[in-house]
Motif scaffolding. Structure first.
Motif, short mmCIF file in Angstrom:
data_model
loop_
_atom_site.label_atom_id
_atom_site.label_comp_id
_atom_site.label_asym_id
_atom_site.label_seq_id
_atom_site.Cartn_x
_atom_site.Cartn_y
_atom_site.Cartn_z
N TYR A 27 -18.39 -5.87 -4.22
CA TYR A 27 -17.41 -5.00 -3.56
C TYR A 27 -18.00 -3.85 -2.76
CZ TYR A 27 -14.27 -7.46 -6.71
OH TYR A 27 -13.58 -8.44 -7.38
N PHE A 34 -18.04 -9.52 -0.85
CA PHE A 34 -16.66 -9.49 -0.35
C PHE A 34 -16.36 -8.18 0.38
CE2 PHE A 34 -15.67 -12.40 -4.10
CZ PHE A 34 -15.58 -13.54 -3.30
N THR A 49 -12.35 -23.51 -0.26
CA THR A 49 -11.40 -23.64 -1.36
C THR A 49 -10.39 -24.75 -1.03
OG1 THR A 49 -9.93 -22.04 -0.37
CG2 THR A 49 -11.58 -21.18 -1.92
N GLY A 82 -6.06 -12.09 -3.62
CA GLY A 82 -7.33 -12.70 -3.22
C GLY A 82 -7.03 -13.79 -2.22
N GLU A 105 -5.90 -8.43 -0.62
CA GLU A 105 -7.24 -8.92 -0.31
C GLU A 105 -8.22 -7.75 -0.18
OE1 GLU A 105 -8.89 -12.11 -0.14
OE2 GLU A 105 -10.36 -10.51 0.08
N ASN A 141 -5.30 -17.99 -6.44
CA ASN A 141 -6.13 -19.19 -6.51
C ASN A 141 -7.59 -18.78 -6.39
OD1 ASN A 141 -6.67 -22.08 -6.49
ND2 ASN A 141 -7.34 -21.72 -4.37
C1 LIG Z 1 -12.75 -17.73 -3.90
S1 LIG Z 1 -11.87 -16.80 -2.74
C2 LIG Z 1 -10.27 -17.54 -2.78
C3 LIG Z 1 -9.49 -17.31 -1.51
C4 LIG Z 1 -8.10 -17.91 -1.48
N1 LIG Z 1 -7.31 -17.57 -2.64
C5 LIG Z 1 -8.15 -19.40 -1.32
O1 LIG Z 1 -7.70 -20.11 -2.22
O2 LIG Z 1 -8.65 -19.87 -0.29
C6 LIG Z 1 -11.66 -15.27 -3.59
C7 LIG Z 1 -11.00 -14.22 -2.72
O3 LIG Z 1 -10.63 -13.14 -3.56
C8 LIG Z 1 -10.96 -11.93 -2.91
N2 LIG Z 1 -11.16 -10.96 -3.97
C9 LIG Z 1 -12.18 -10.87 -4.84
N3 LIG Z 1 -11.98 -9.87 -5.70
C10 LIG Z 1 -10.79 -9.31 -5.37
C11 LIG Z 1 -10.03 -8.24 -5.89
N4 LIG Z 1 -10.48 -7.52 -6.93
N5 LIG Z 1 -8.83 -7.95 -5.32
C12 LIG Z 1 -8.38 -8.65 -4.27
N6 LIG Z 1 -9.07 -9.68 -3.71
C13 LIG Z 1 -10.25 -10.00 -4.27
C14 LIG Z 1 -12.21 -12.25 -2.11
O4 LIG Z 1 -12.40 -11.36 -1.04
C15 LIG Z 1 -11.91 -13.67 -1.64
O5 LIG Z 1 -11.25 -13.68 -0.42
#
Ligand SMILES: C[S@@+](CC[C@H](N)C(=O)[O-])C[C@H]1O[C@@H](n2cnc3c(N)ncnc32)[C@H](O)[C@@H]1O
Length: 256
Positions: A27, A34, A49, A82, A105, A141
């Motif tokens: 972070y 990210f 994904t 996310g 996000e 997800n």
């Molecule tokens: C593995 S990706 C999944 C993206 C999306 N859900 C998909 O299925 O394509 C994880 C996402 O979660 C976001 N992320 C990670 N930690 C987070 C947090 N604490 N709060 C919000 N978003 C977060 C990342 O930036 C990334 O875009």
């Protein structure tokens, strides 16, 4: 540089618990995986994904959300936490006309991608900004297994934690006494393991789930992620399950 800031924190406070290291590595606004840089979840990024591969993923969740709307008598919002590139959300909103959609996000590049793709969607940085929803569906997800986790290591008579120190001229793992909440979590969810076993202690995921459940008064929280039962994970405990990806390839060592 992020590596210098990590090294400074270790010099000032001692070895970093793995969840603190992970928090910085993911972070940090100036170098975090990210928190900075380009969109990670797409073909030109670091991993792909399921919603990137097929719009049916979002459409399937839209059906679920519509059933929840009918069950609880309406929906104030559907929230994708996310949300990545917005692929999942695009499928969701296409099949849920009239329902307010919100993307949560942390990544600036992902937020920009969502706004370009779905200009009508509200995009916020964290779940707290959504406020309380009397009737809502929250989906996530592949979020939970991104959230900072501690690494507990089973010893002959209890638990230690694997922390991150400076070893020689680079980052390396060291064992430190386990925090009580980490040992308690490991003992609760991974009891009876042989010495040397590694357990990722997902306090961050548990905290996220608590926040998600507190966000809605009625509705559902849908988490989709990789995982297994405690029994299914037993044979993977010798190595642990922490993984990193760069350009669609598995990394050789999370500390790199
Ligand atoms: C593995 S990706 C999944 C993206 C999306 N859900 C998909 O299925 O394509 C994880 C996402 O979660 C976001 N992320 C990670 N930690 C987070 C947090 N604490 N709060 C919000 N978003 C977060 C990342 O930036 C990334 O875009």
């Amino acid at each position: 540089m992020l590596l210098d800031r990590i090294a400074t924190e270790i010099q000032q406070s001692g070895p970093l618990f793995f969840d603190r290291f992970m928090e910085l590595a993911l972070y940090d606004p100036d170098g975090g995986f990210f928190g900075s840089g380009d969109l990670r979840s797409h073909r030109g990024g670091d991993f792909l994904t399921s919603p990137e591969v097929s719009p049916l993923f979002g459409a399937t969740l839209a059906r679920f959300a519509a059933a929840e709307r009918d069950r609880i008598g309406g929906l104030d919002a559907v929230v994708d936490c996310g949300a990545g590139s917005g692929s999942l959300l695009a499928g969701l909103v296409a099949d849920l006309p009239g329902v307010t959609a919100v993307a949560v996000e942390v990544s600036p590049a992902a937020r920009a991608a969502i706004t370009t793709r779905l200009p009508e969607i509200t995009v916020v940085k964290d779940l707290a900004a959504v406020g309380r929803l009397p009737r809502g569906v929250i989906v996530a997800n592949e979020l939970a297994d991104n959230l900072p986790a501690a690494v507990a290591v089973r010893t002959a008579d209890g638990w230690e934690e694997e922390a991150v120190a400076i070893v020689g001229d680079r980052l390396g793992p060291v064992r430190v006494a386990a925090r009580p909440e980490v040992a308690a979590w490991a003992e609760r969810f991974a009891p009876g393991l042989p010495a040397g076993s590694r357990v990722e202690v997902q306090l961050g995921a548990a905290q996220w789930l608590r926040s998600a459940l507190q966000t809605i008064a009625a509705g559902a929280v849908v988490m989709i992620d990789y995982g297994d039962t405690a029994d299914g994970l037993r044979h993977r405990r010798a190595q642990g399950t922490v993984r990193t990806y760069r350009a669609h390839h598995l990394g050789p060592d999370p500390l790199l």
